[in-house]
Design a protein around this motif. Structure first.
Motif, PDB file in Angstrom:
ATOM      1  N   LEU A  17       0.940  -0.405  -8.226  1.00  0.00           N
ATOM      2  CA  LEU A  17      -0.009  -1.305  -7.401  1.00  0.00           C
ATOM      3  C   LEU A  17       0.711  -1.512  -5.839  1.00  0.00           C
ATOM      4  CD1 LEU A  17      -1.676  -3.797  -9.809  1.00  0.00           C
ATOM      5  CD2 LEU A  17      -2.470  -1.795  -8.644  1.00  0.00           C
ATOM      6  N   ILE A  18       1.861  -1.471  -5.810  1.00  0.00           N
ATOM      7  CA  ILE A  18       2.854  -1.858  -4.957  1.00  0.00           C
ATOM      8  C   ILE A  18       3.561  -0.560  -4.556  1.00  0.00           C
ATOM      9  CG2 ILE A  18       4.465  -3.012  -3.622  1.00  0.00           C
ATOM     10  CD1 ILE A  18       3.794  -5.318  -5.429  1.00  0.00           C
ATOM     11  N   GLN A  19       3.103   0.327  -3.225  1.00  0.00           N
ATOM     12  CA  GLN A  19       3.568   1.408  -2.897  1.00  0.00           C
ATOM     13  C   GLN A  19       3.787   1.404  -1.372  1.00  0.00           C
ATOM     14  OE1 GLN A  19       4.936   3.916  -4.400  1.00  0.00           O
ATOM     15  NE2 GLN A  19       4.256   5.722  -4.096  1.00  0.00           N
ATOM     16  N   ASN A  20       5.165   0.921  -0.944  1.00  0.00           N
ATOM     17  CA  ASN A  20       5.165   0.686   0.329  1.00  0.00           C
ATOM     18  C   ASN A  20       6.670   0.922   0.889  1.00  0.00           C
ATOM     19  OD1 ASN A  20       6.541  -1.572  -0.028  1.00  0.00           O
ATOM     20  ND2 ASN A  20       4.799  -2.901   0.326  1.00  0.00           N
ATOM     21  N   ARG A  21       6.766   0.635   2.255  1.00  0.00           N
ATOM     22  CA  ARG A  21       8.258   0.969   2.719  1.00  0.00           C
ATOM     23  C   ARG A  21       9.323  -0.255   2.069  1.00  0.00           C
ATOM     24  NH1 ARG A  21       4.756   1.125   6.465  1.00  0.00           N
ATOM     25  NH2 ARG A  21       4.375   3.033   7.586  1.00  0.00           N
ATOM     26  N   THR A  22       8.848  -1.305   1.351  1.00  0.00           N
ATOM     27  CA  THR A  22       9.659  -2.184   0.897  1.00  0.00           C
ATOM     28  C   THR A  22      10.415  -1.413  -0.314  1.00  0.00           C
ATOM     29  OG1 THR A  22       8.201  -3.788   1.199  1.00  0.00           O
ATOM     30  CG2 THR A  22       9.862  -4.354  -0.626  1.00  0.00           C
ATOM     31  N   GLN A  23      10.097  -0.450  -1.167  1.00  0.00           N
ATOM     32  CA  GLN A  23      10.713   0.336  -1.834  1.00  0.00           C
ATOM     33  C   GLN A  23      11.979   1.045  -1.133  1.00  0.00           C
ATOM     34  OE1 GLN A  23       7.604   2.619  -3.580  1.00  0.00           O
ATOM     35  NE2 GLN A  23       7.091   1.218  -5.075  1.00  0.00           N
ATOM     36  N   THR A  24      11.609   1.445   0.087  1.00  0.00           N
ATOM     37  CA  THR A  24      12.766   2.053   0.816  1.00  0.00           C
ATOM     38  C   THR A  24      14.194   1.240   0.617  1.00  0.00           C
ATOM     39  OG1 THR A  24      11.112   3.577   1.682  1.00  0.00           O
ATOM     40  CG2 THR A  24      13.504   3.221   2.773  1.00  0.00           C
ATOM     41  N   PHE A  25      13.692   0.070   1.308  1.00  0.00           N
ATOM     42  CA  PHE A  25      14.951  -0.757   1.608  1.00  0.00           C
ATOM     43  C   PHE A  25      15.365  -1.359   0.338  1.00  0.00           C
ATOM     44  CE2 PHE A  25      12.234  -1.260   5.389  1.00  0.00           C
ATOM     45  CZ  PHE A  25      13.205  -1.162   6.323  1.00  0.00           C
ATOM     46  N   SER A  26      14.729  -1.480  -0.949  1.00  0.00           N
ATOM     47  CA  SER A  26      15.233  -1.900  -2.259  1.00  0.00           C
ATOM     48  C   SER A  26      16.106  -0.667  -2.579  1.00  0.00           C
ATOM     49  CB  SER A  26      14.143  -2.079  -3.162  1.00  0.00           C
ATOM     50  OG  SER A  26      13.375  -3.175  -2.764  1.00  0.00           O
ATOM     51  N   ALA A  27      15.820   0.547  -2.320  1.00  0.00           N
ATOM     52  CA  ALA A  27      16.696   2.025  -2.889  1.00  0.00           C
ATOM     53  C   ALA A  27      17.793   1.694  -2.147  1.00  0.00           C
ATOM     54  CB  ALA A  27      15.942   2.908  -2.556  1.00  0.00           C
ATOM     55  N   LEU A  28      17.956   1.336  -0.750  1.00  0.00           N
ATOM     56  CA  LEU A  28      19.108   1.377  -0.155  1.00  0.00           C
ATOM     57  C   LEU A  28      19.944   0.267  -0.474  1.00  0.00           C
ATOM     58  CD1 LEU A  28      18.037   2.251   3.498  1.00  0.00           C
ATOM     59  CD2 LEU A  28      18.928   3.666   1.751  1.00  0.00           C
ATOM     60  N   CYS A 110       7.411  10.568   8.722  1.00  0.00           N
ATOM     61  CA  CYS A 110       7.009   9.350   8.637  1.00  0.00           C
ATOM     62  C   CYS A 110       6.355   9.013   7.145  1.00  0.00           C
ATOM     63  CB  CYS A 110       5.688   9.209   9.809  1.00  0.00           C
ATOM     64  SG  CYS A 110       5.351   7.565   9.975  1.00  0.00           S
ATOM     65  N   GLY A 111       6.414   8.005   6.822  1.00  0.00           N
ATOM     66  CA  GLY A 111       5.812   7.918   5.509  1.00  0.00           C
ATOM     67  C   GLY A 111       4.280   7.259   5.650  1.00  0.00           C
ATOM     68  N   ALA A 112       3.561   8.232   6.344  1.00  0.00           N
ATOM     69  CA  ALA A 112       2.219   7.993   6.560  1.00  0.00           C
ATOM     70  C   ALA A 112       1.535   9.238   6.367  1.00  0.00           C
ATOM     71  CB  ALA A 112       1.800   7.489   7.945  1.00  0.00           C
ATOM     72  N   SER A 113       0.323   9.235   5.770  1.00  0.00           N
ATOM     73  CA  SER A 113      -0.501  10.338   5.192  1.00  0.00           C
ATOM     74  C   SER A 113      -0.933  11.282   6.568  1.00  0.00           C
ATOM     75  CB  SER A 113      -1.604  10.299   4.504  1.00  0.00           C
ATOM     76  OG  SER A 113      -2.606   9.063   4.998  1.00  0.00           O
ATOM     77  N   HIS A 114      -1.001  10.398   7.723  1.00  0.00           N
ATOM     78  CA  HIS A 114      -1.529  11.176   8.822  1.00  0.00           C
ATOM     79  C   HIS A 114      -0.579  11.745   9.876  1.00  0.00           C
ATOM     80  CE1 HIS A 114      -5.226   8.908   7.564  1.00  0.00           C
ATOM     81  NE2 HIS A 114      -5.728  10.077   7.555  1.00  0.00           N
ATOM     82  N   THR A 115       0.676  11.908   9.269  1.00  0.00           N
ATOM     83  CA  THR A 115       1.772  12.043  10.285  1.00  0.00           C
ATOM     84  C   THR A 115       1.553  13.320  11.135  1.00  0.00           C
ATOM     85  OG1 THR A 115       3.139  10.834   8.866  1.00  0.00           O
ATOM     86  CG2 THR A 115       4.322  12.306  10.524  1.00  0.00           C
ATOM     87  N   ALA A 125       5.896  17.401  13.088  1.00  0.00           N
ATOM     88  CA  ALA A 125       5.722  16.230  12.326  1.00  0.00           C
ATOM     89  C   ALA A 125       5.484  16.498  10.805  1.00  0.00           C
ATOM     90  CB  ALA A 125       4.735  15.403  12.923  1.00  0.00           C
ATOM     91  N   PHE A 126       5.864  15.754   9.735  1.00  0.00           N
ATOM     92  CA  PHE A 126       5.560  15.639   8.565  1.00  0.00           C
ATOM     93  C   PHE A 126       5.803  14.513   7.894  1.00  0.00           C
ATOM     94  CE2 PHE A 126       8.347  19.455   9.683  1.00  0.00           C
ATOM     95  CZ  PHE A 126       7.758  20.259   9.082  1.00  0.00           C
ATOM     96  N   GLY A 127       4.538  14.145   7.145  1.00  0.00           N
ATOM     97  CA  GLY A 127       4.283  12.868   6.319  1.00  0.00           C
ATOM     98  C   GLY A 127       5.270  13.226   4.949  1.00  0.00           C
ATOM     99  N   ILE A 128       6.083  11.952   4.708  1.00  0.00           N
ATOM    100  CA  ILE A 128       6.978  12.156   3.439  1.00  0.00           C
ATOM    101  C   ILE A 128       6.708  10.986   2.530  1.00  0.00           C
ATOM    102  CG2 ILE A 128       8.685  13.649   4.933  1.00  0.00           C
ATOM    103  CD1 ILE A 128      10.224  10.916   5.509  1.00  0.00           C
ATOM    104  N   GLY A 129       7.349  10.867   1.618  1.00  0.00           N
ATOM    105  CA  GLY A 129       7.287   9.766   0.781  1.00  0.00           C
ATOM    106  C   GLY A 129       8.250   8.661   0.748  1.00  0.00           C
ATOM    107  N   GLN A 132      12.121  10.038   0.459  1.00  0.00           N
ATOM    108  CA  GLN A 132      12.425  11.058   1.657  1.00  0.00           C
ATOM    109  C   GLN A 132      12.807   9.967   2.713  1.00  0.00           C
ATOM    110  OE1 GLN A 132       9.660  11.873  -0.354  1.00  0.00           O
ATOM    111  NE2 GLN A 132      11.037  13.065  -1.512  1.00  0.00           N
ATOM    112  N   VAL A 133      11.968   8.821   2.835  1.00  0.00           N
ATOM    113  CA  VAL A 133      12.128   7.608   3.892  1.00  0.00           C
ATOM    114  C   VAL A 133      13.441   7.027   3.953  1.00  0.00           C
ATOM    115  CG1 VAL A 133      11.217   5.632   5.002  1.00  0.00           C
ATOM    116  CG2 VAL A 133       9.674   7.351   4.352  1.00  0.00           C
ATOM    117  N   ALA A 134      13.827   6.938   2.813  1.00  0.00           N
ATOM    118  CA  ALA A 134      15.273   6.255   2.436  1.00  0.00           C
ATOM    119  C   ALA A 134      16.421   7.340   2.961  1.00  0.00           C
ATOM    120  CB  ALA A 134      15.449   5.868   0.880  1.00  0.00           C
ATOM    121  N   GLN A 135      15.908   8.508   2.379  1.00  0.00           N
ATOM    122  CA  GLN A 135      17.184   9.712   2.821  1.00  0.00           C
ATOM    123  C   GLN A 135      17.125   9.746   4.308  1.00  0.00           C
ATOM    124  OE1 GLN A 135      15.612  12.765   0.526  1.00  0.00           O
ATOM    125  NE2 GLN A 135      16.430  12.093  -1.173  1.00  0.00           N
ATOM    126  N   VAL A 136      16.126   9.765   5.067  1.00  0.00           N
ATOM    127  CA  VAL A 136      16.038   9.793   6.479  1.00  0.00           C
ATOM    128  C   VAL A 136      16.994   8.667   7.207  1.00  0.00           C
ATOM    129  CG1 VAL A 136      14.736   9.717   8.535  1.00  0.00           C
ATOM    130  CG2 VAL A 136      14.007  11.041   6.837  1.00  0.00           C
TER     131      VAL A 136
END
Length: 139
Positions: A17-28, A110-115, A125-129, A132-136
């Motif tokens: 239910l929660i799929q957002n950039r917060t996960q990126t920061f948590s991973a880091l 960008c972590g957005a579908s319309h990138t 431009a590429f939309g990424i998950g 991948q945002v964490a890797q960038v």
């Protein structure tokens, strides 16, 4: 409020239910890795905020939590955030060209579908998950 058949079917098939950039920061954070070039990163609250009456987004518990966490994460990592109430807050593929953040010849992820809508600006431009945002953020 009574749950509809659609709600019940949707919930039975929901993966997360929660799929957002917060996960990126948590991973880091979990790996004790810092954002390498925060001056090259721009965040916006984008789809978490309403187009009209943005303040109503803060009345929705999940959105409020996500918006607050994004604000905290960006502040801790010195990342520019066009958050709720900021005069430039908006959809990333609309507001960044308007602000000159996405000039011709730039490579954009960008972590957005319309990138890919940045392509008419002569940018690649590429939309990424989220992973991948964490890797960038660390490259």
């Amino acid at each position: 409020m009574a749950r509809t058949l659609f709600d019940k079917v949707w919930d039975a098939h929901a993966v997360d239910l929660i799929q957002n950039r917060t996960q990126t920061f948590s991973a880091l954070r979990n790996r004790e890795i810092s954002v390498i070039k925060p001056d090259q990163i721009v965040q916006t609250t984008e789809h978490n905020t309403r187009t009209i009456n943005q303040y109503l987004s803060m009345q929705e518990t999940l959105s409020k939590k996500q918006l607050e966490q994004l604000s905290t994460n960006c502040a801790k990592n010195s990342i520019t955030l066009y958050e709720l109430g900021h005069k430039y807050n908006g959809i990333v593929h609309a507001m960044t060209p308007e602000l000159g953040i996405t000039p011709s010849g730039m490579n954009i992820v960008c972590g957005a579908s319309h990138t890919t809508t940045f392509d008419p600006f002569r940018a690649i431009a590429f939309g990424i998950g989220t992973s991948q945002v964490a890797q960038v953020f660390i490259s």
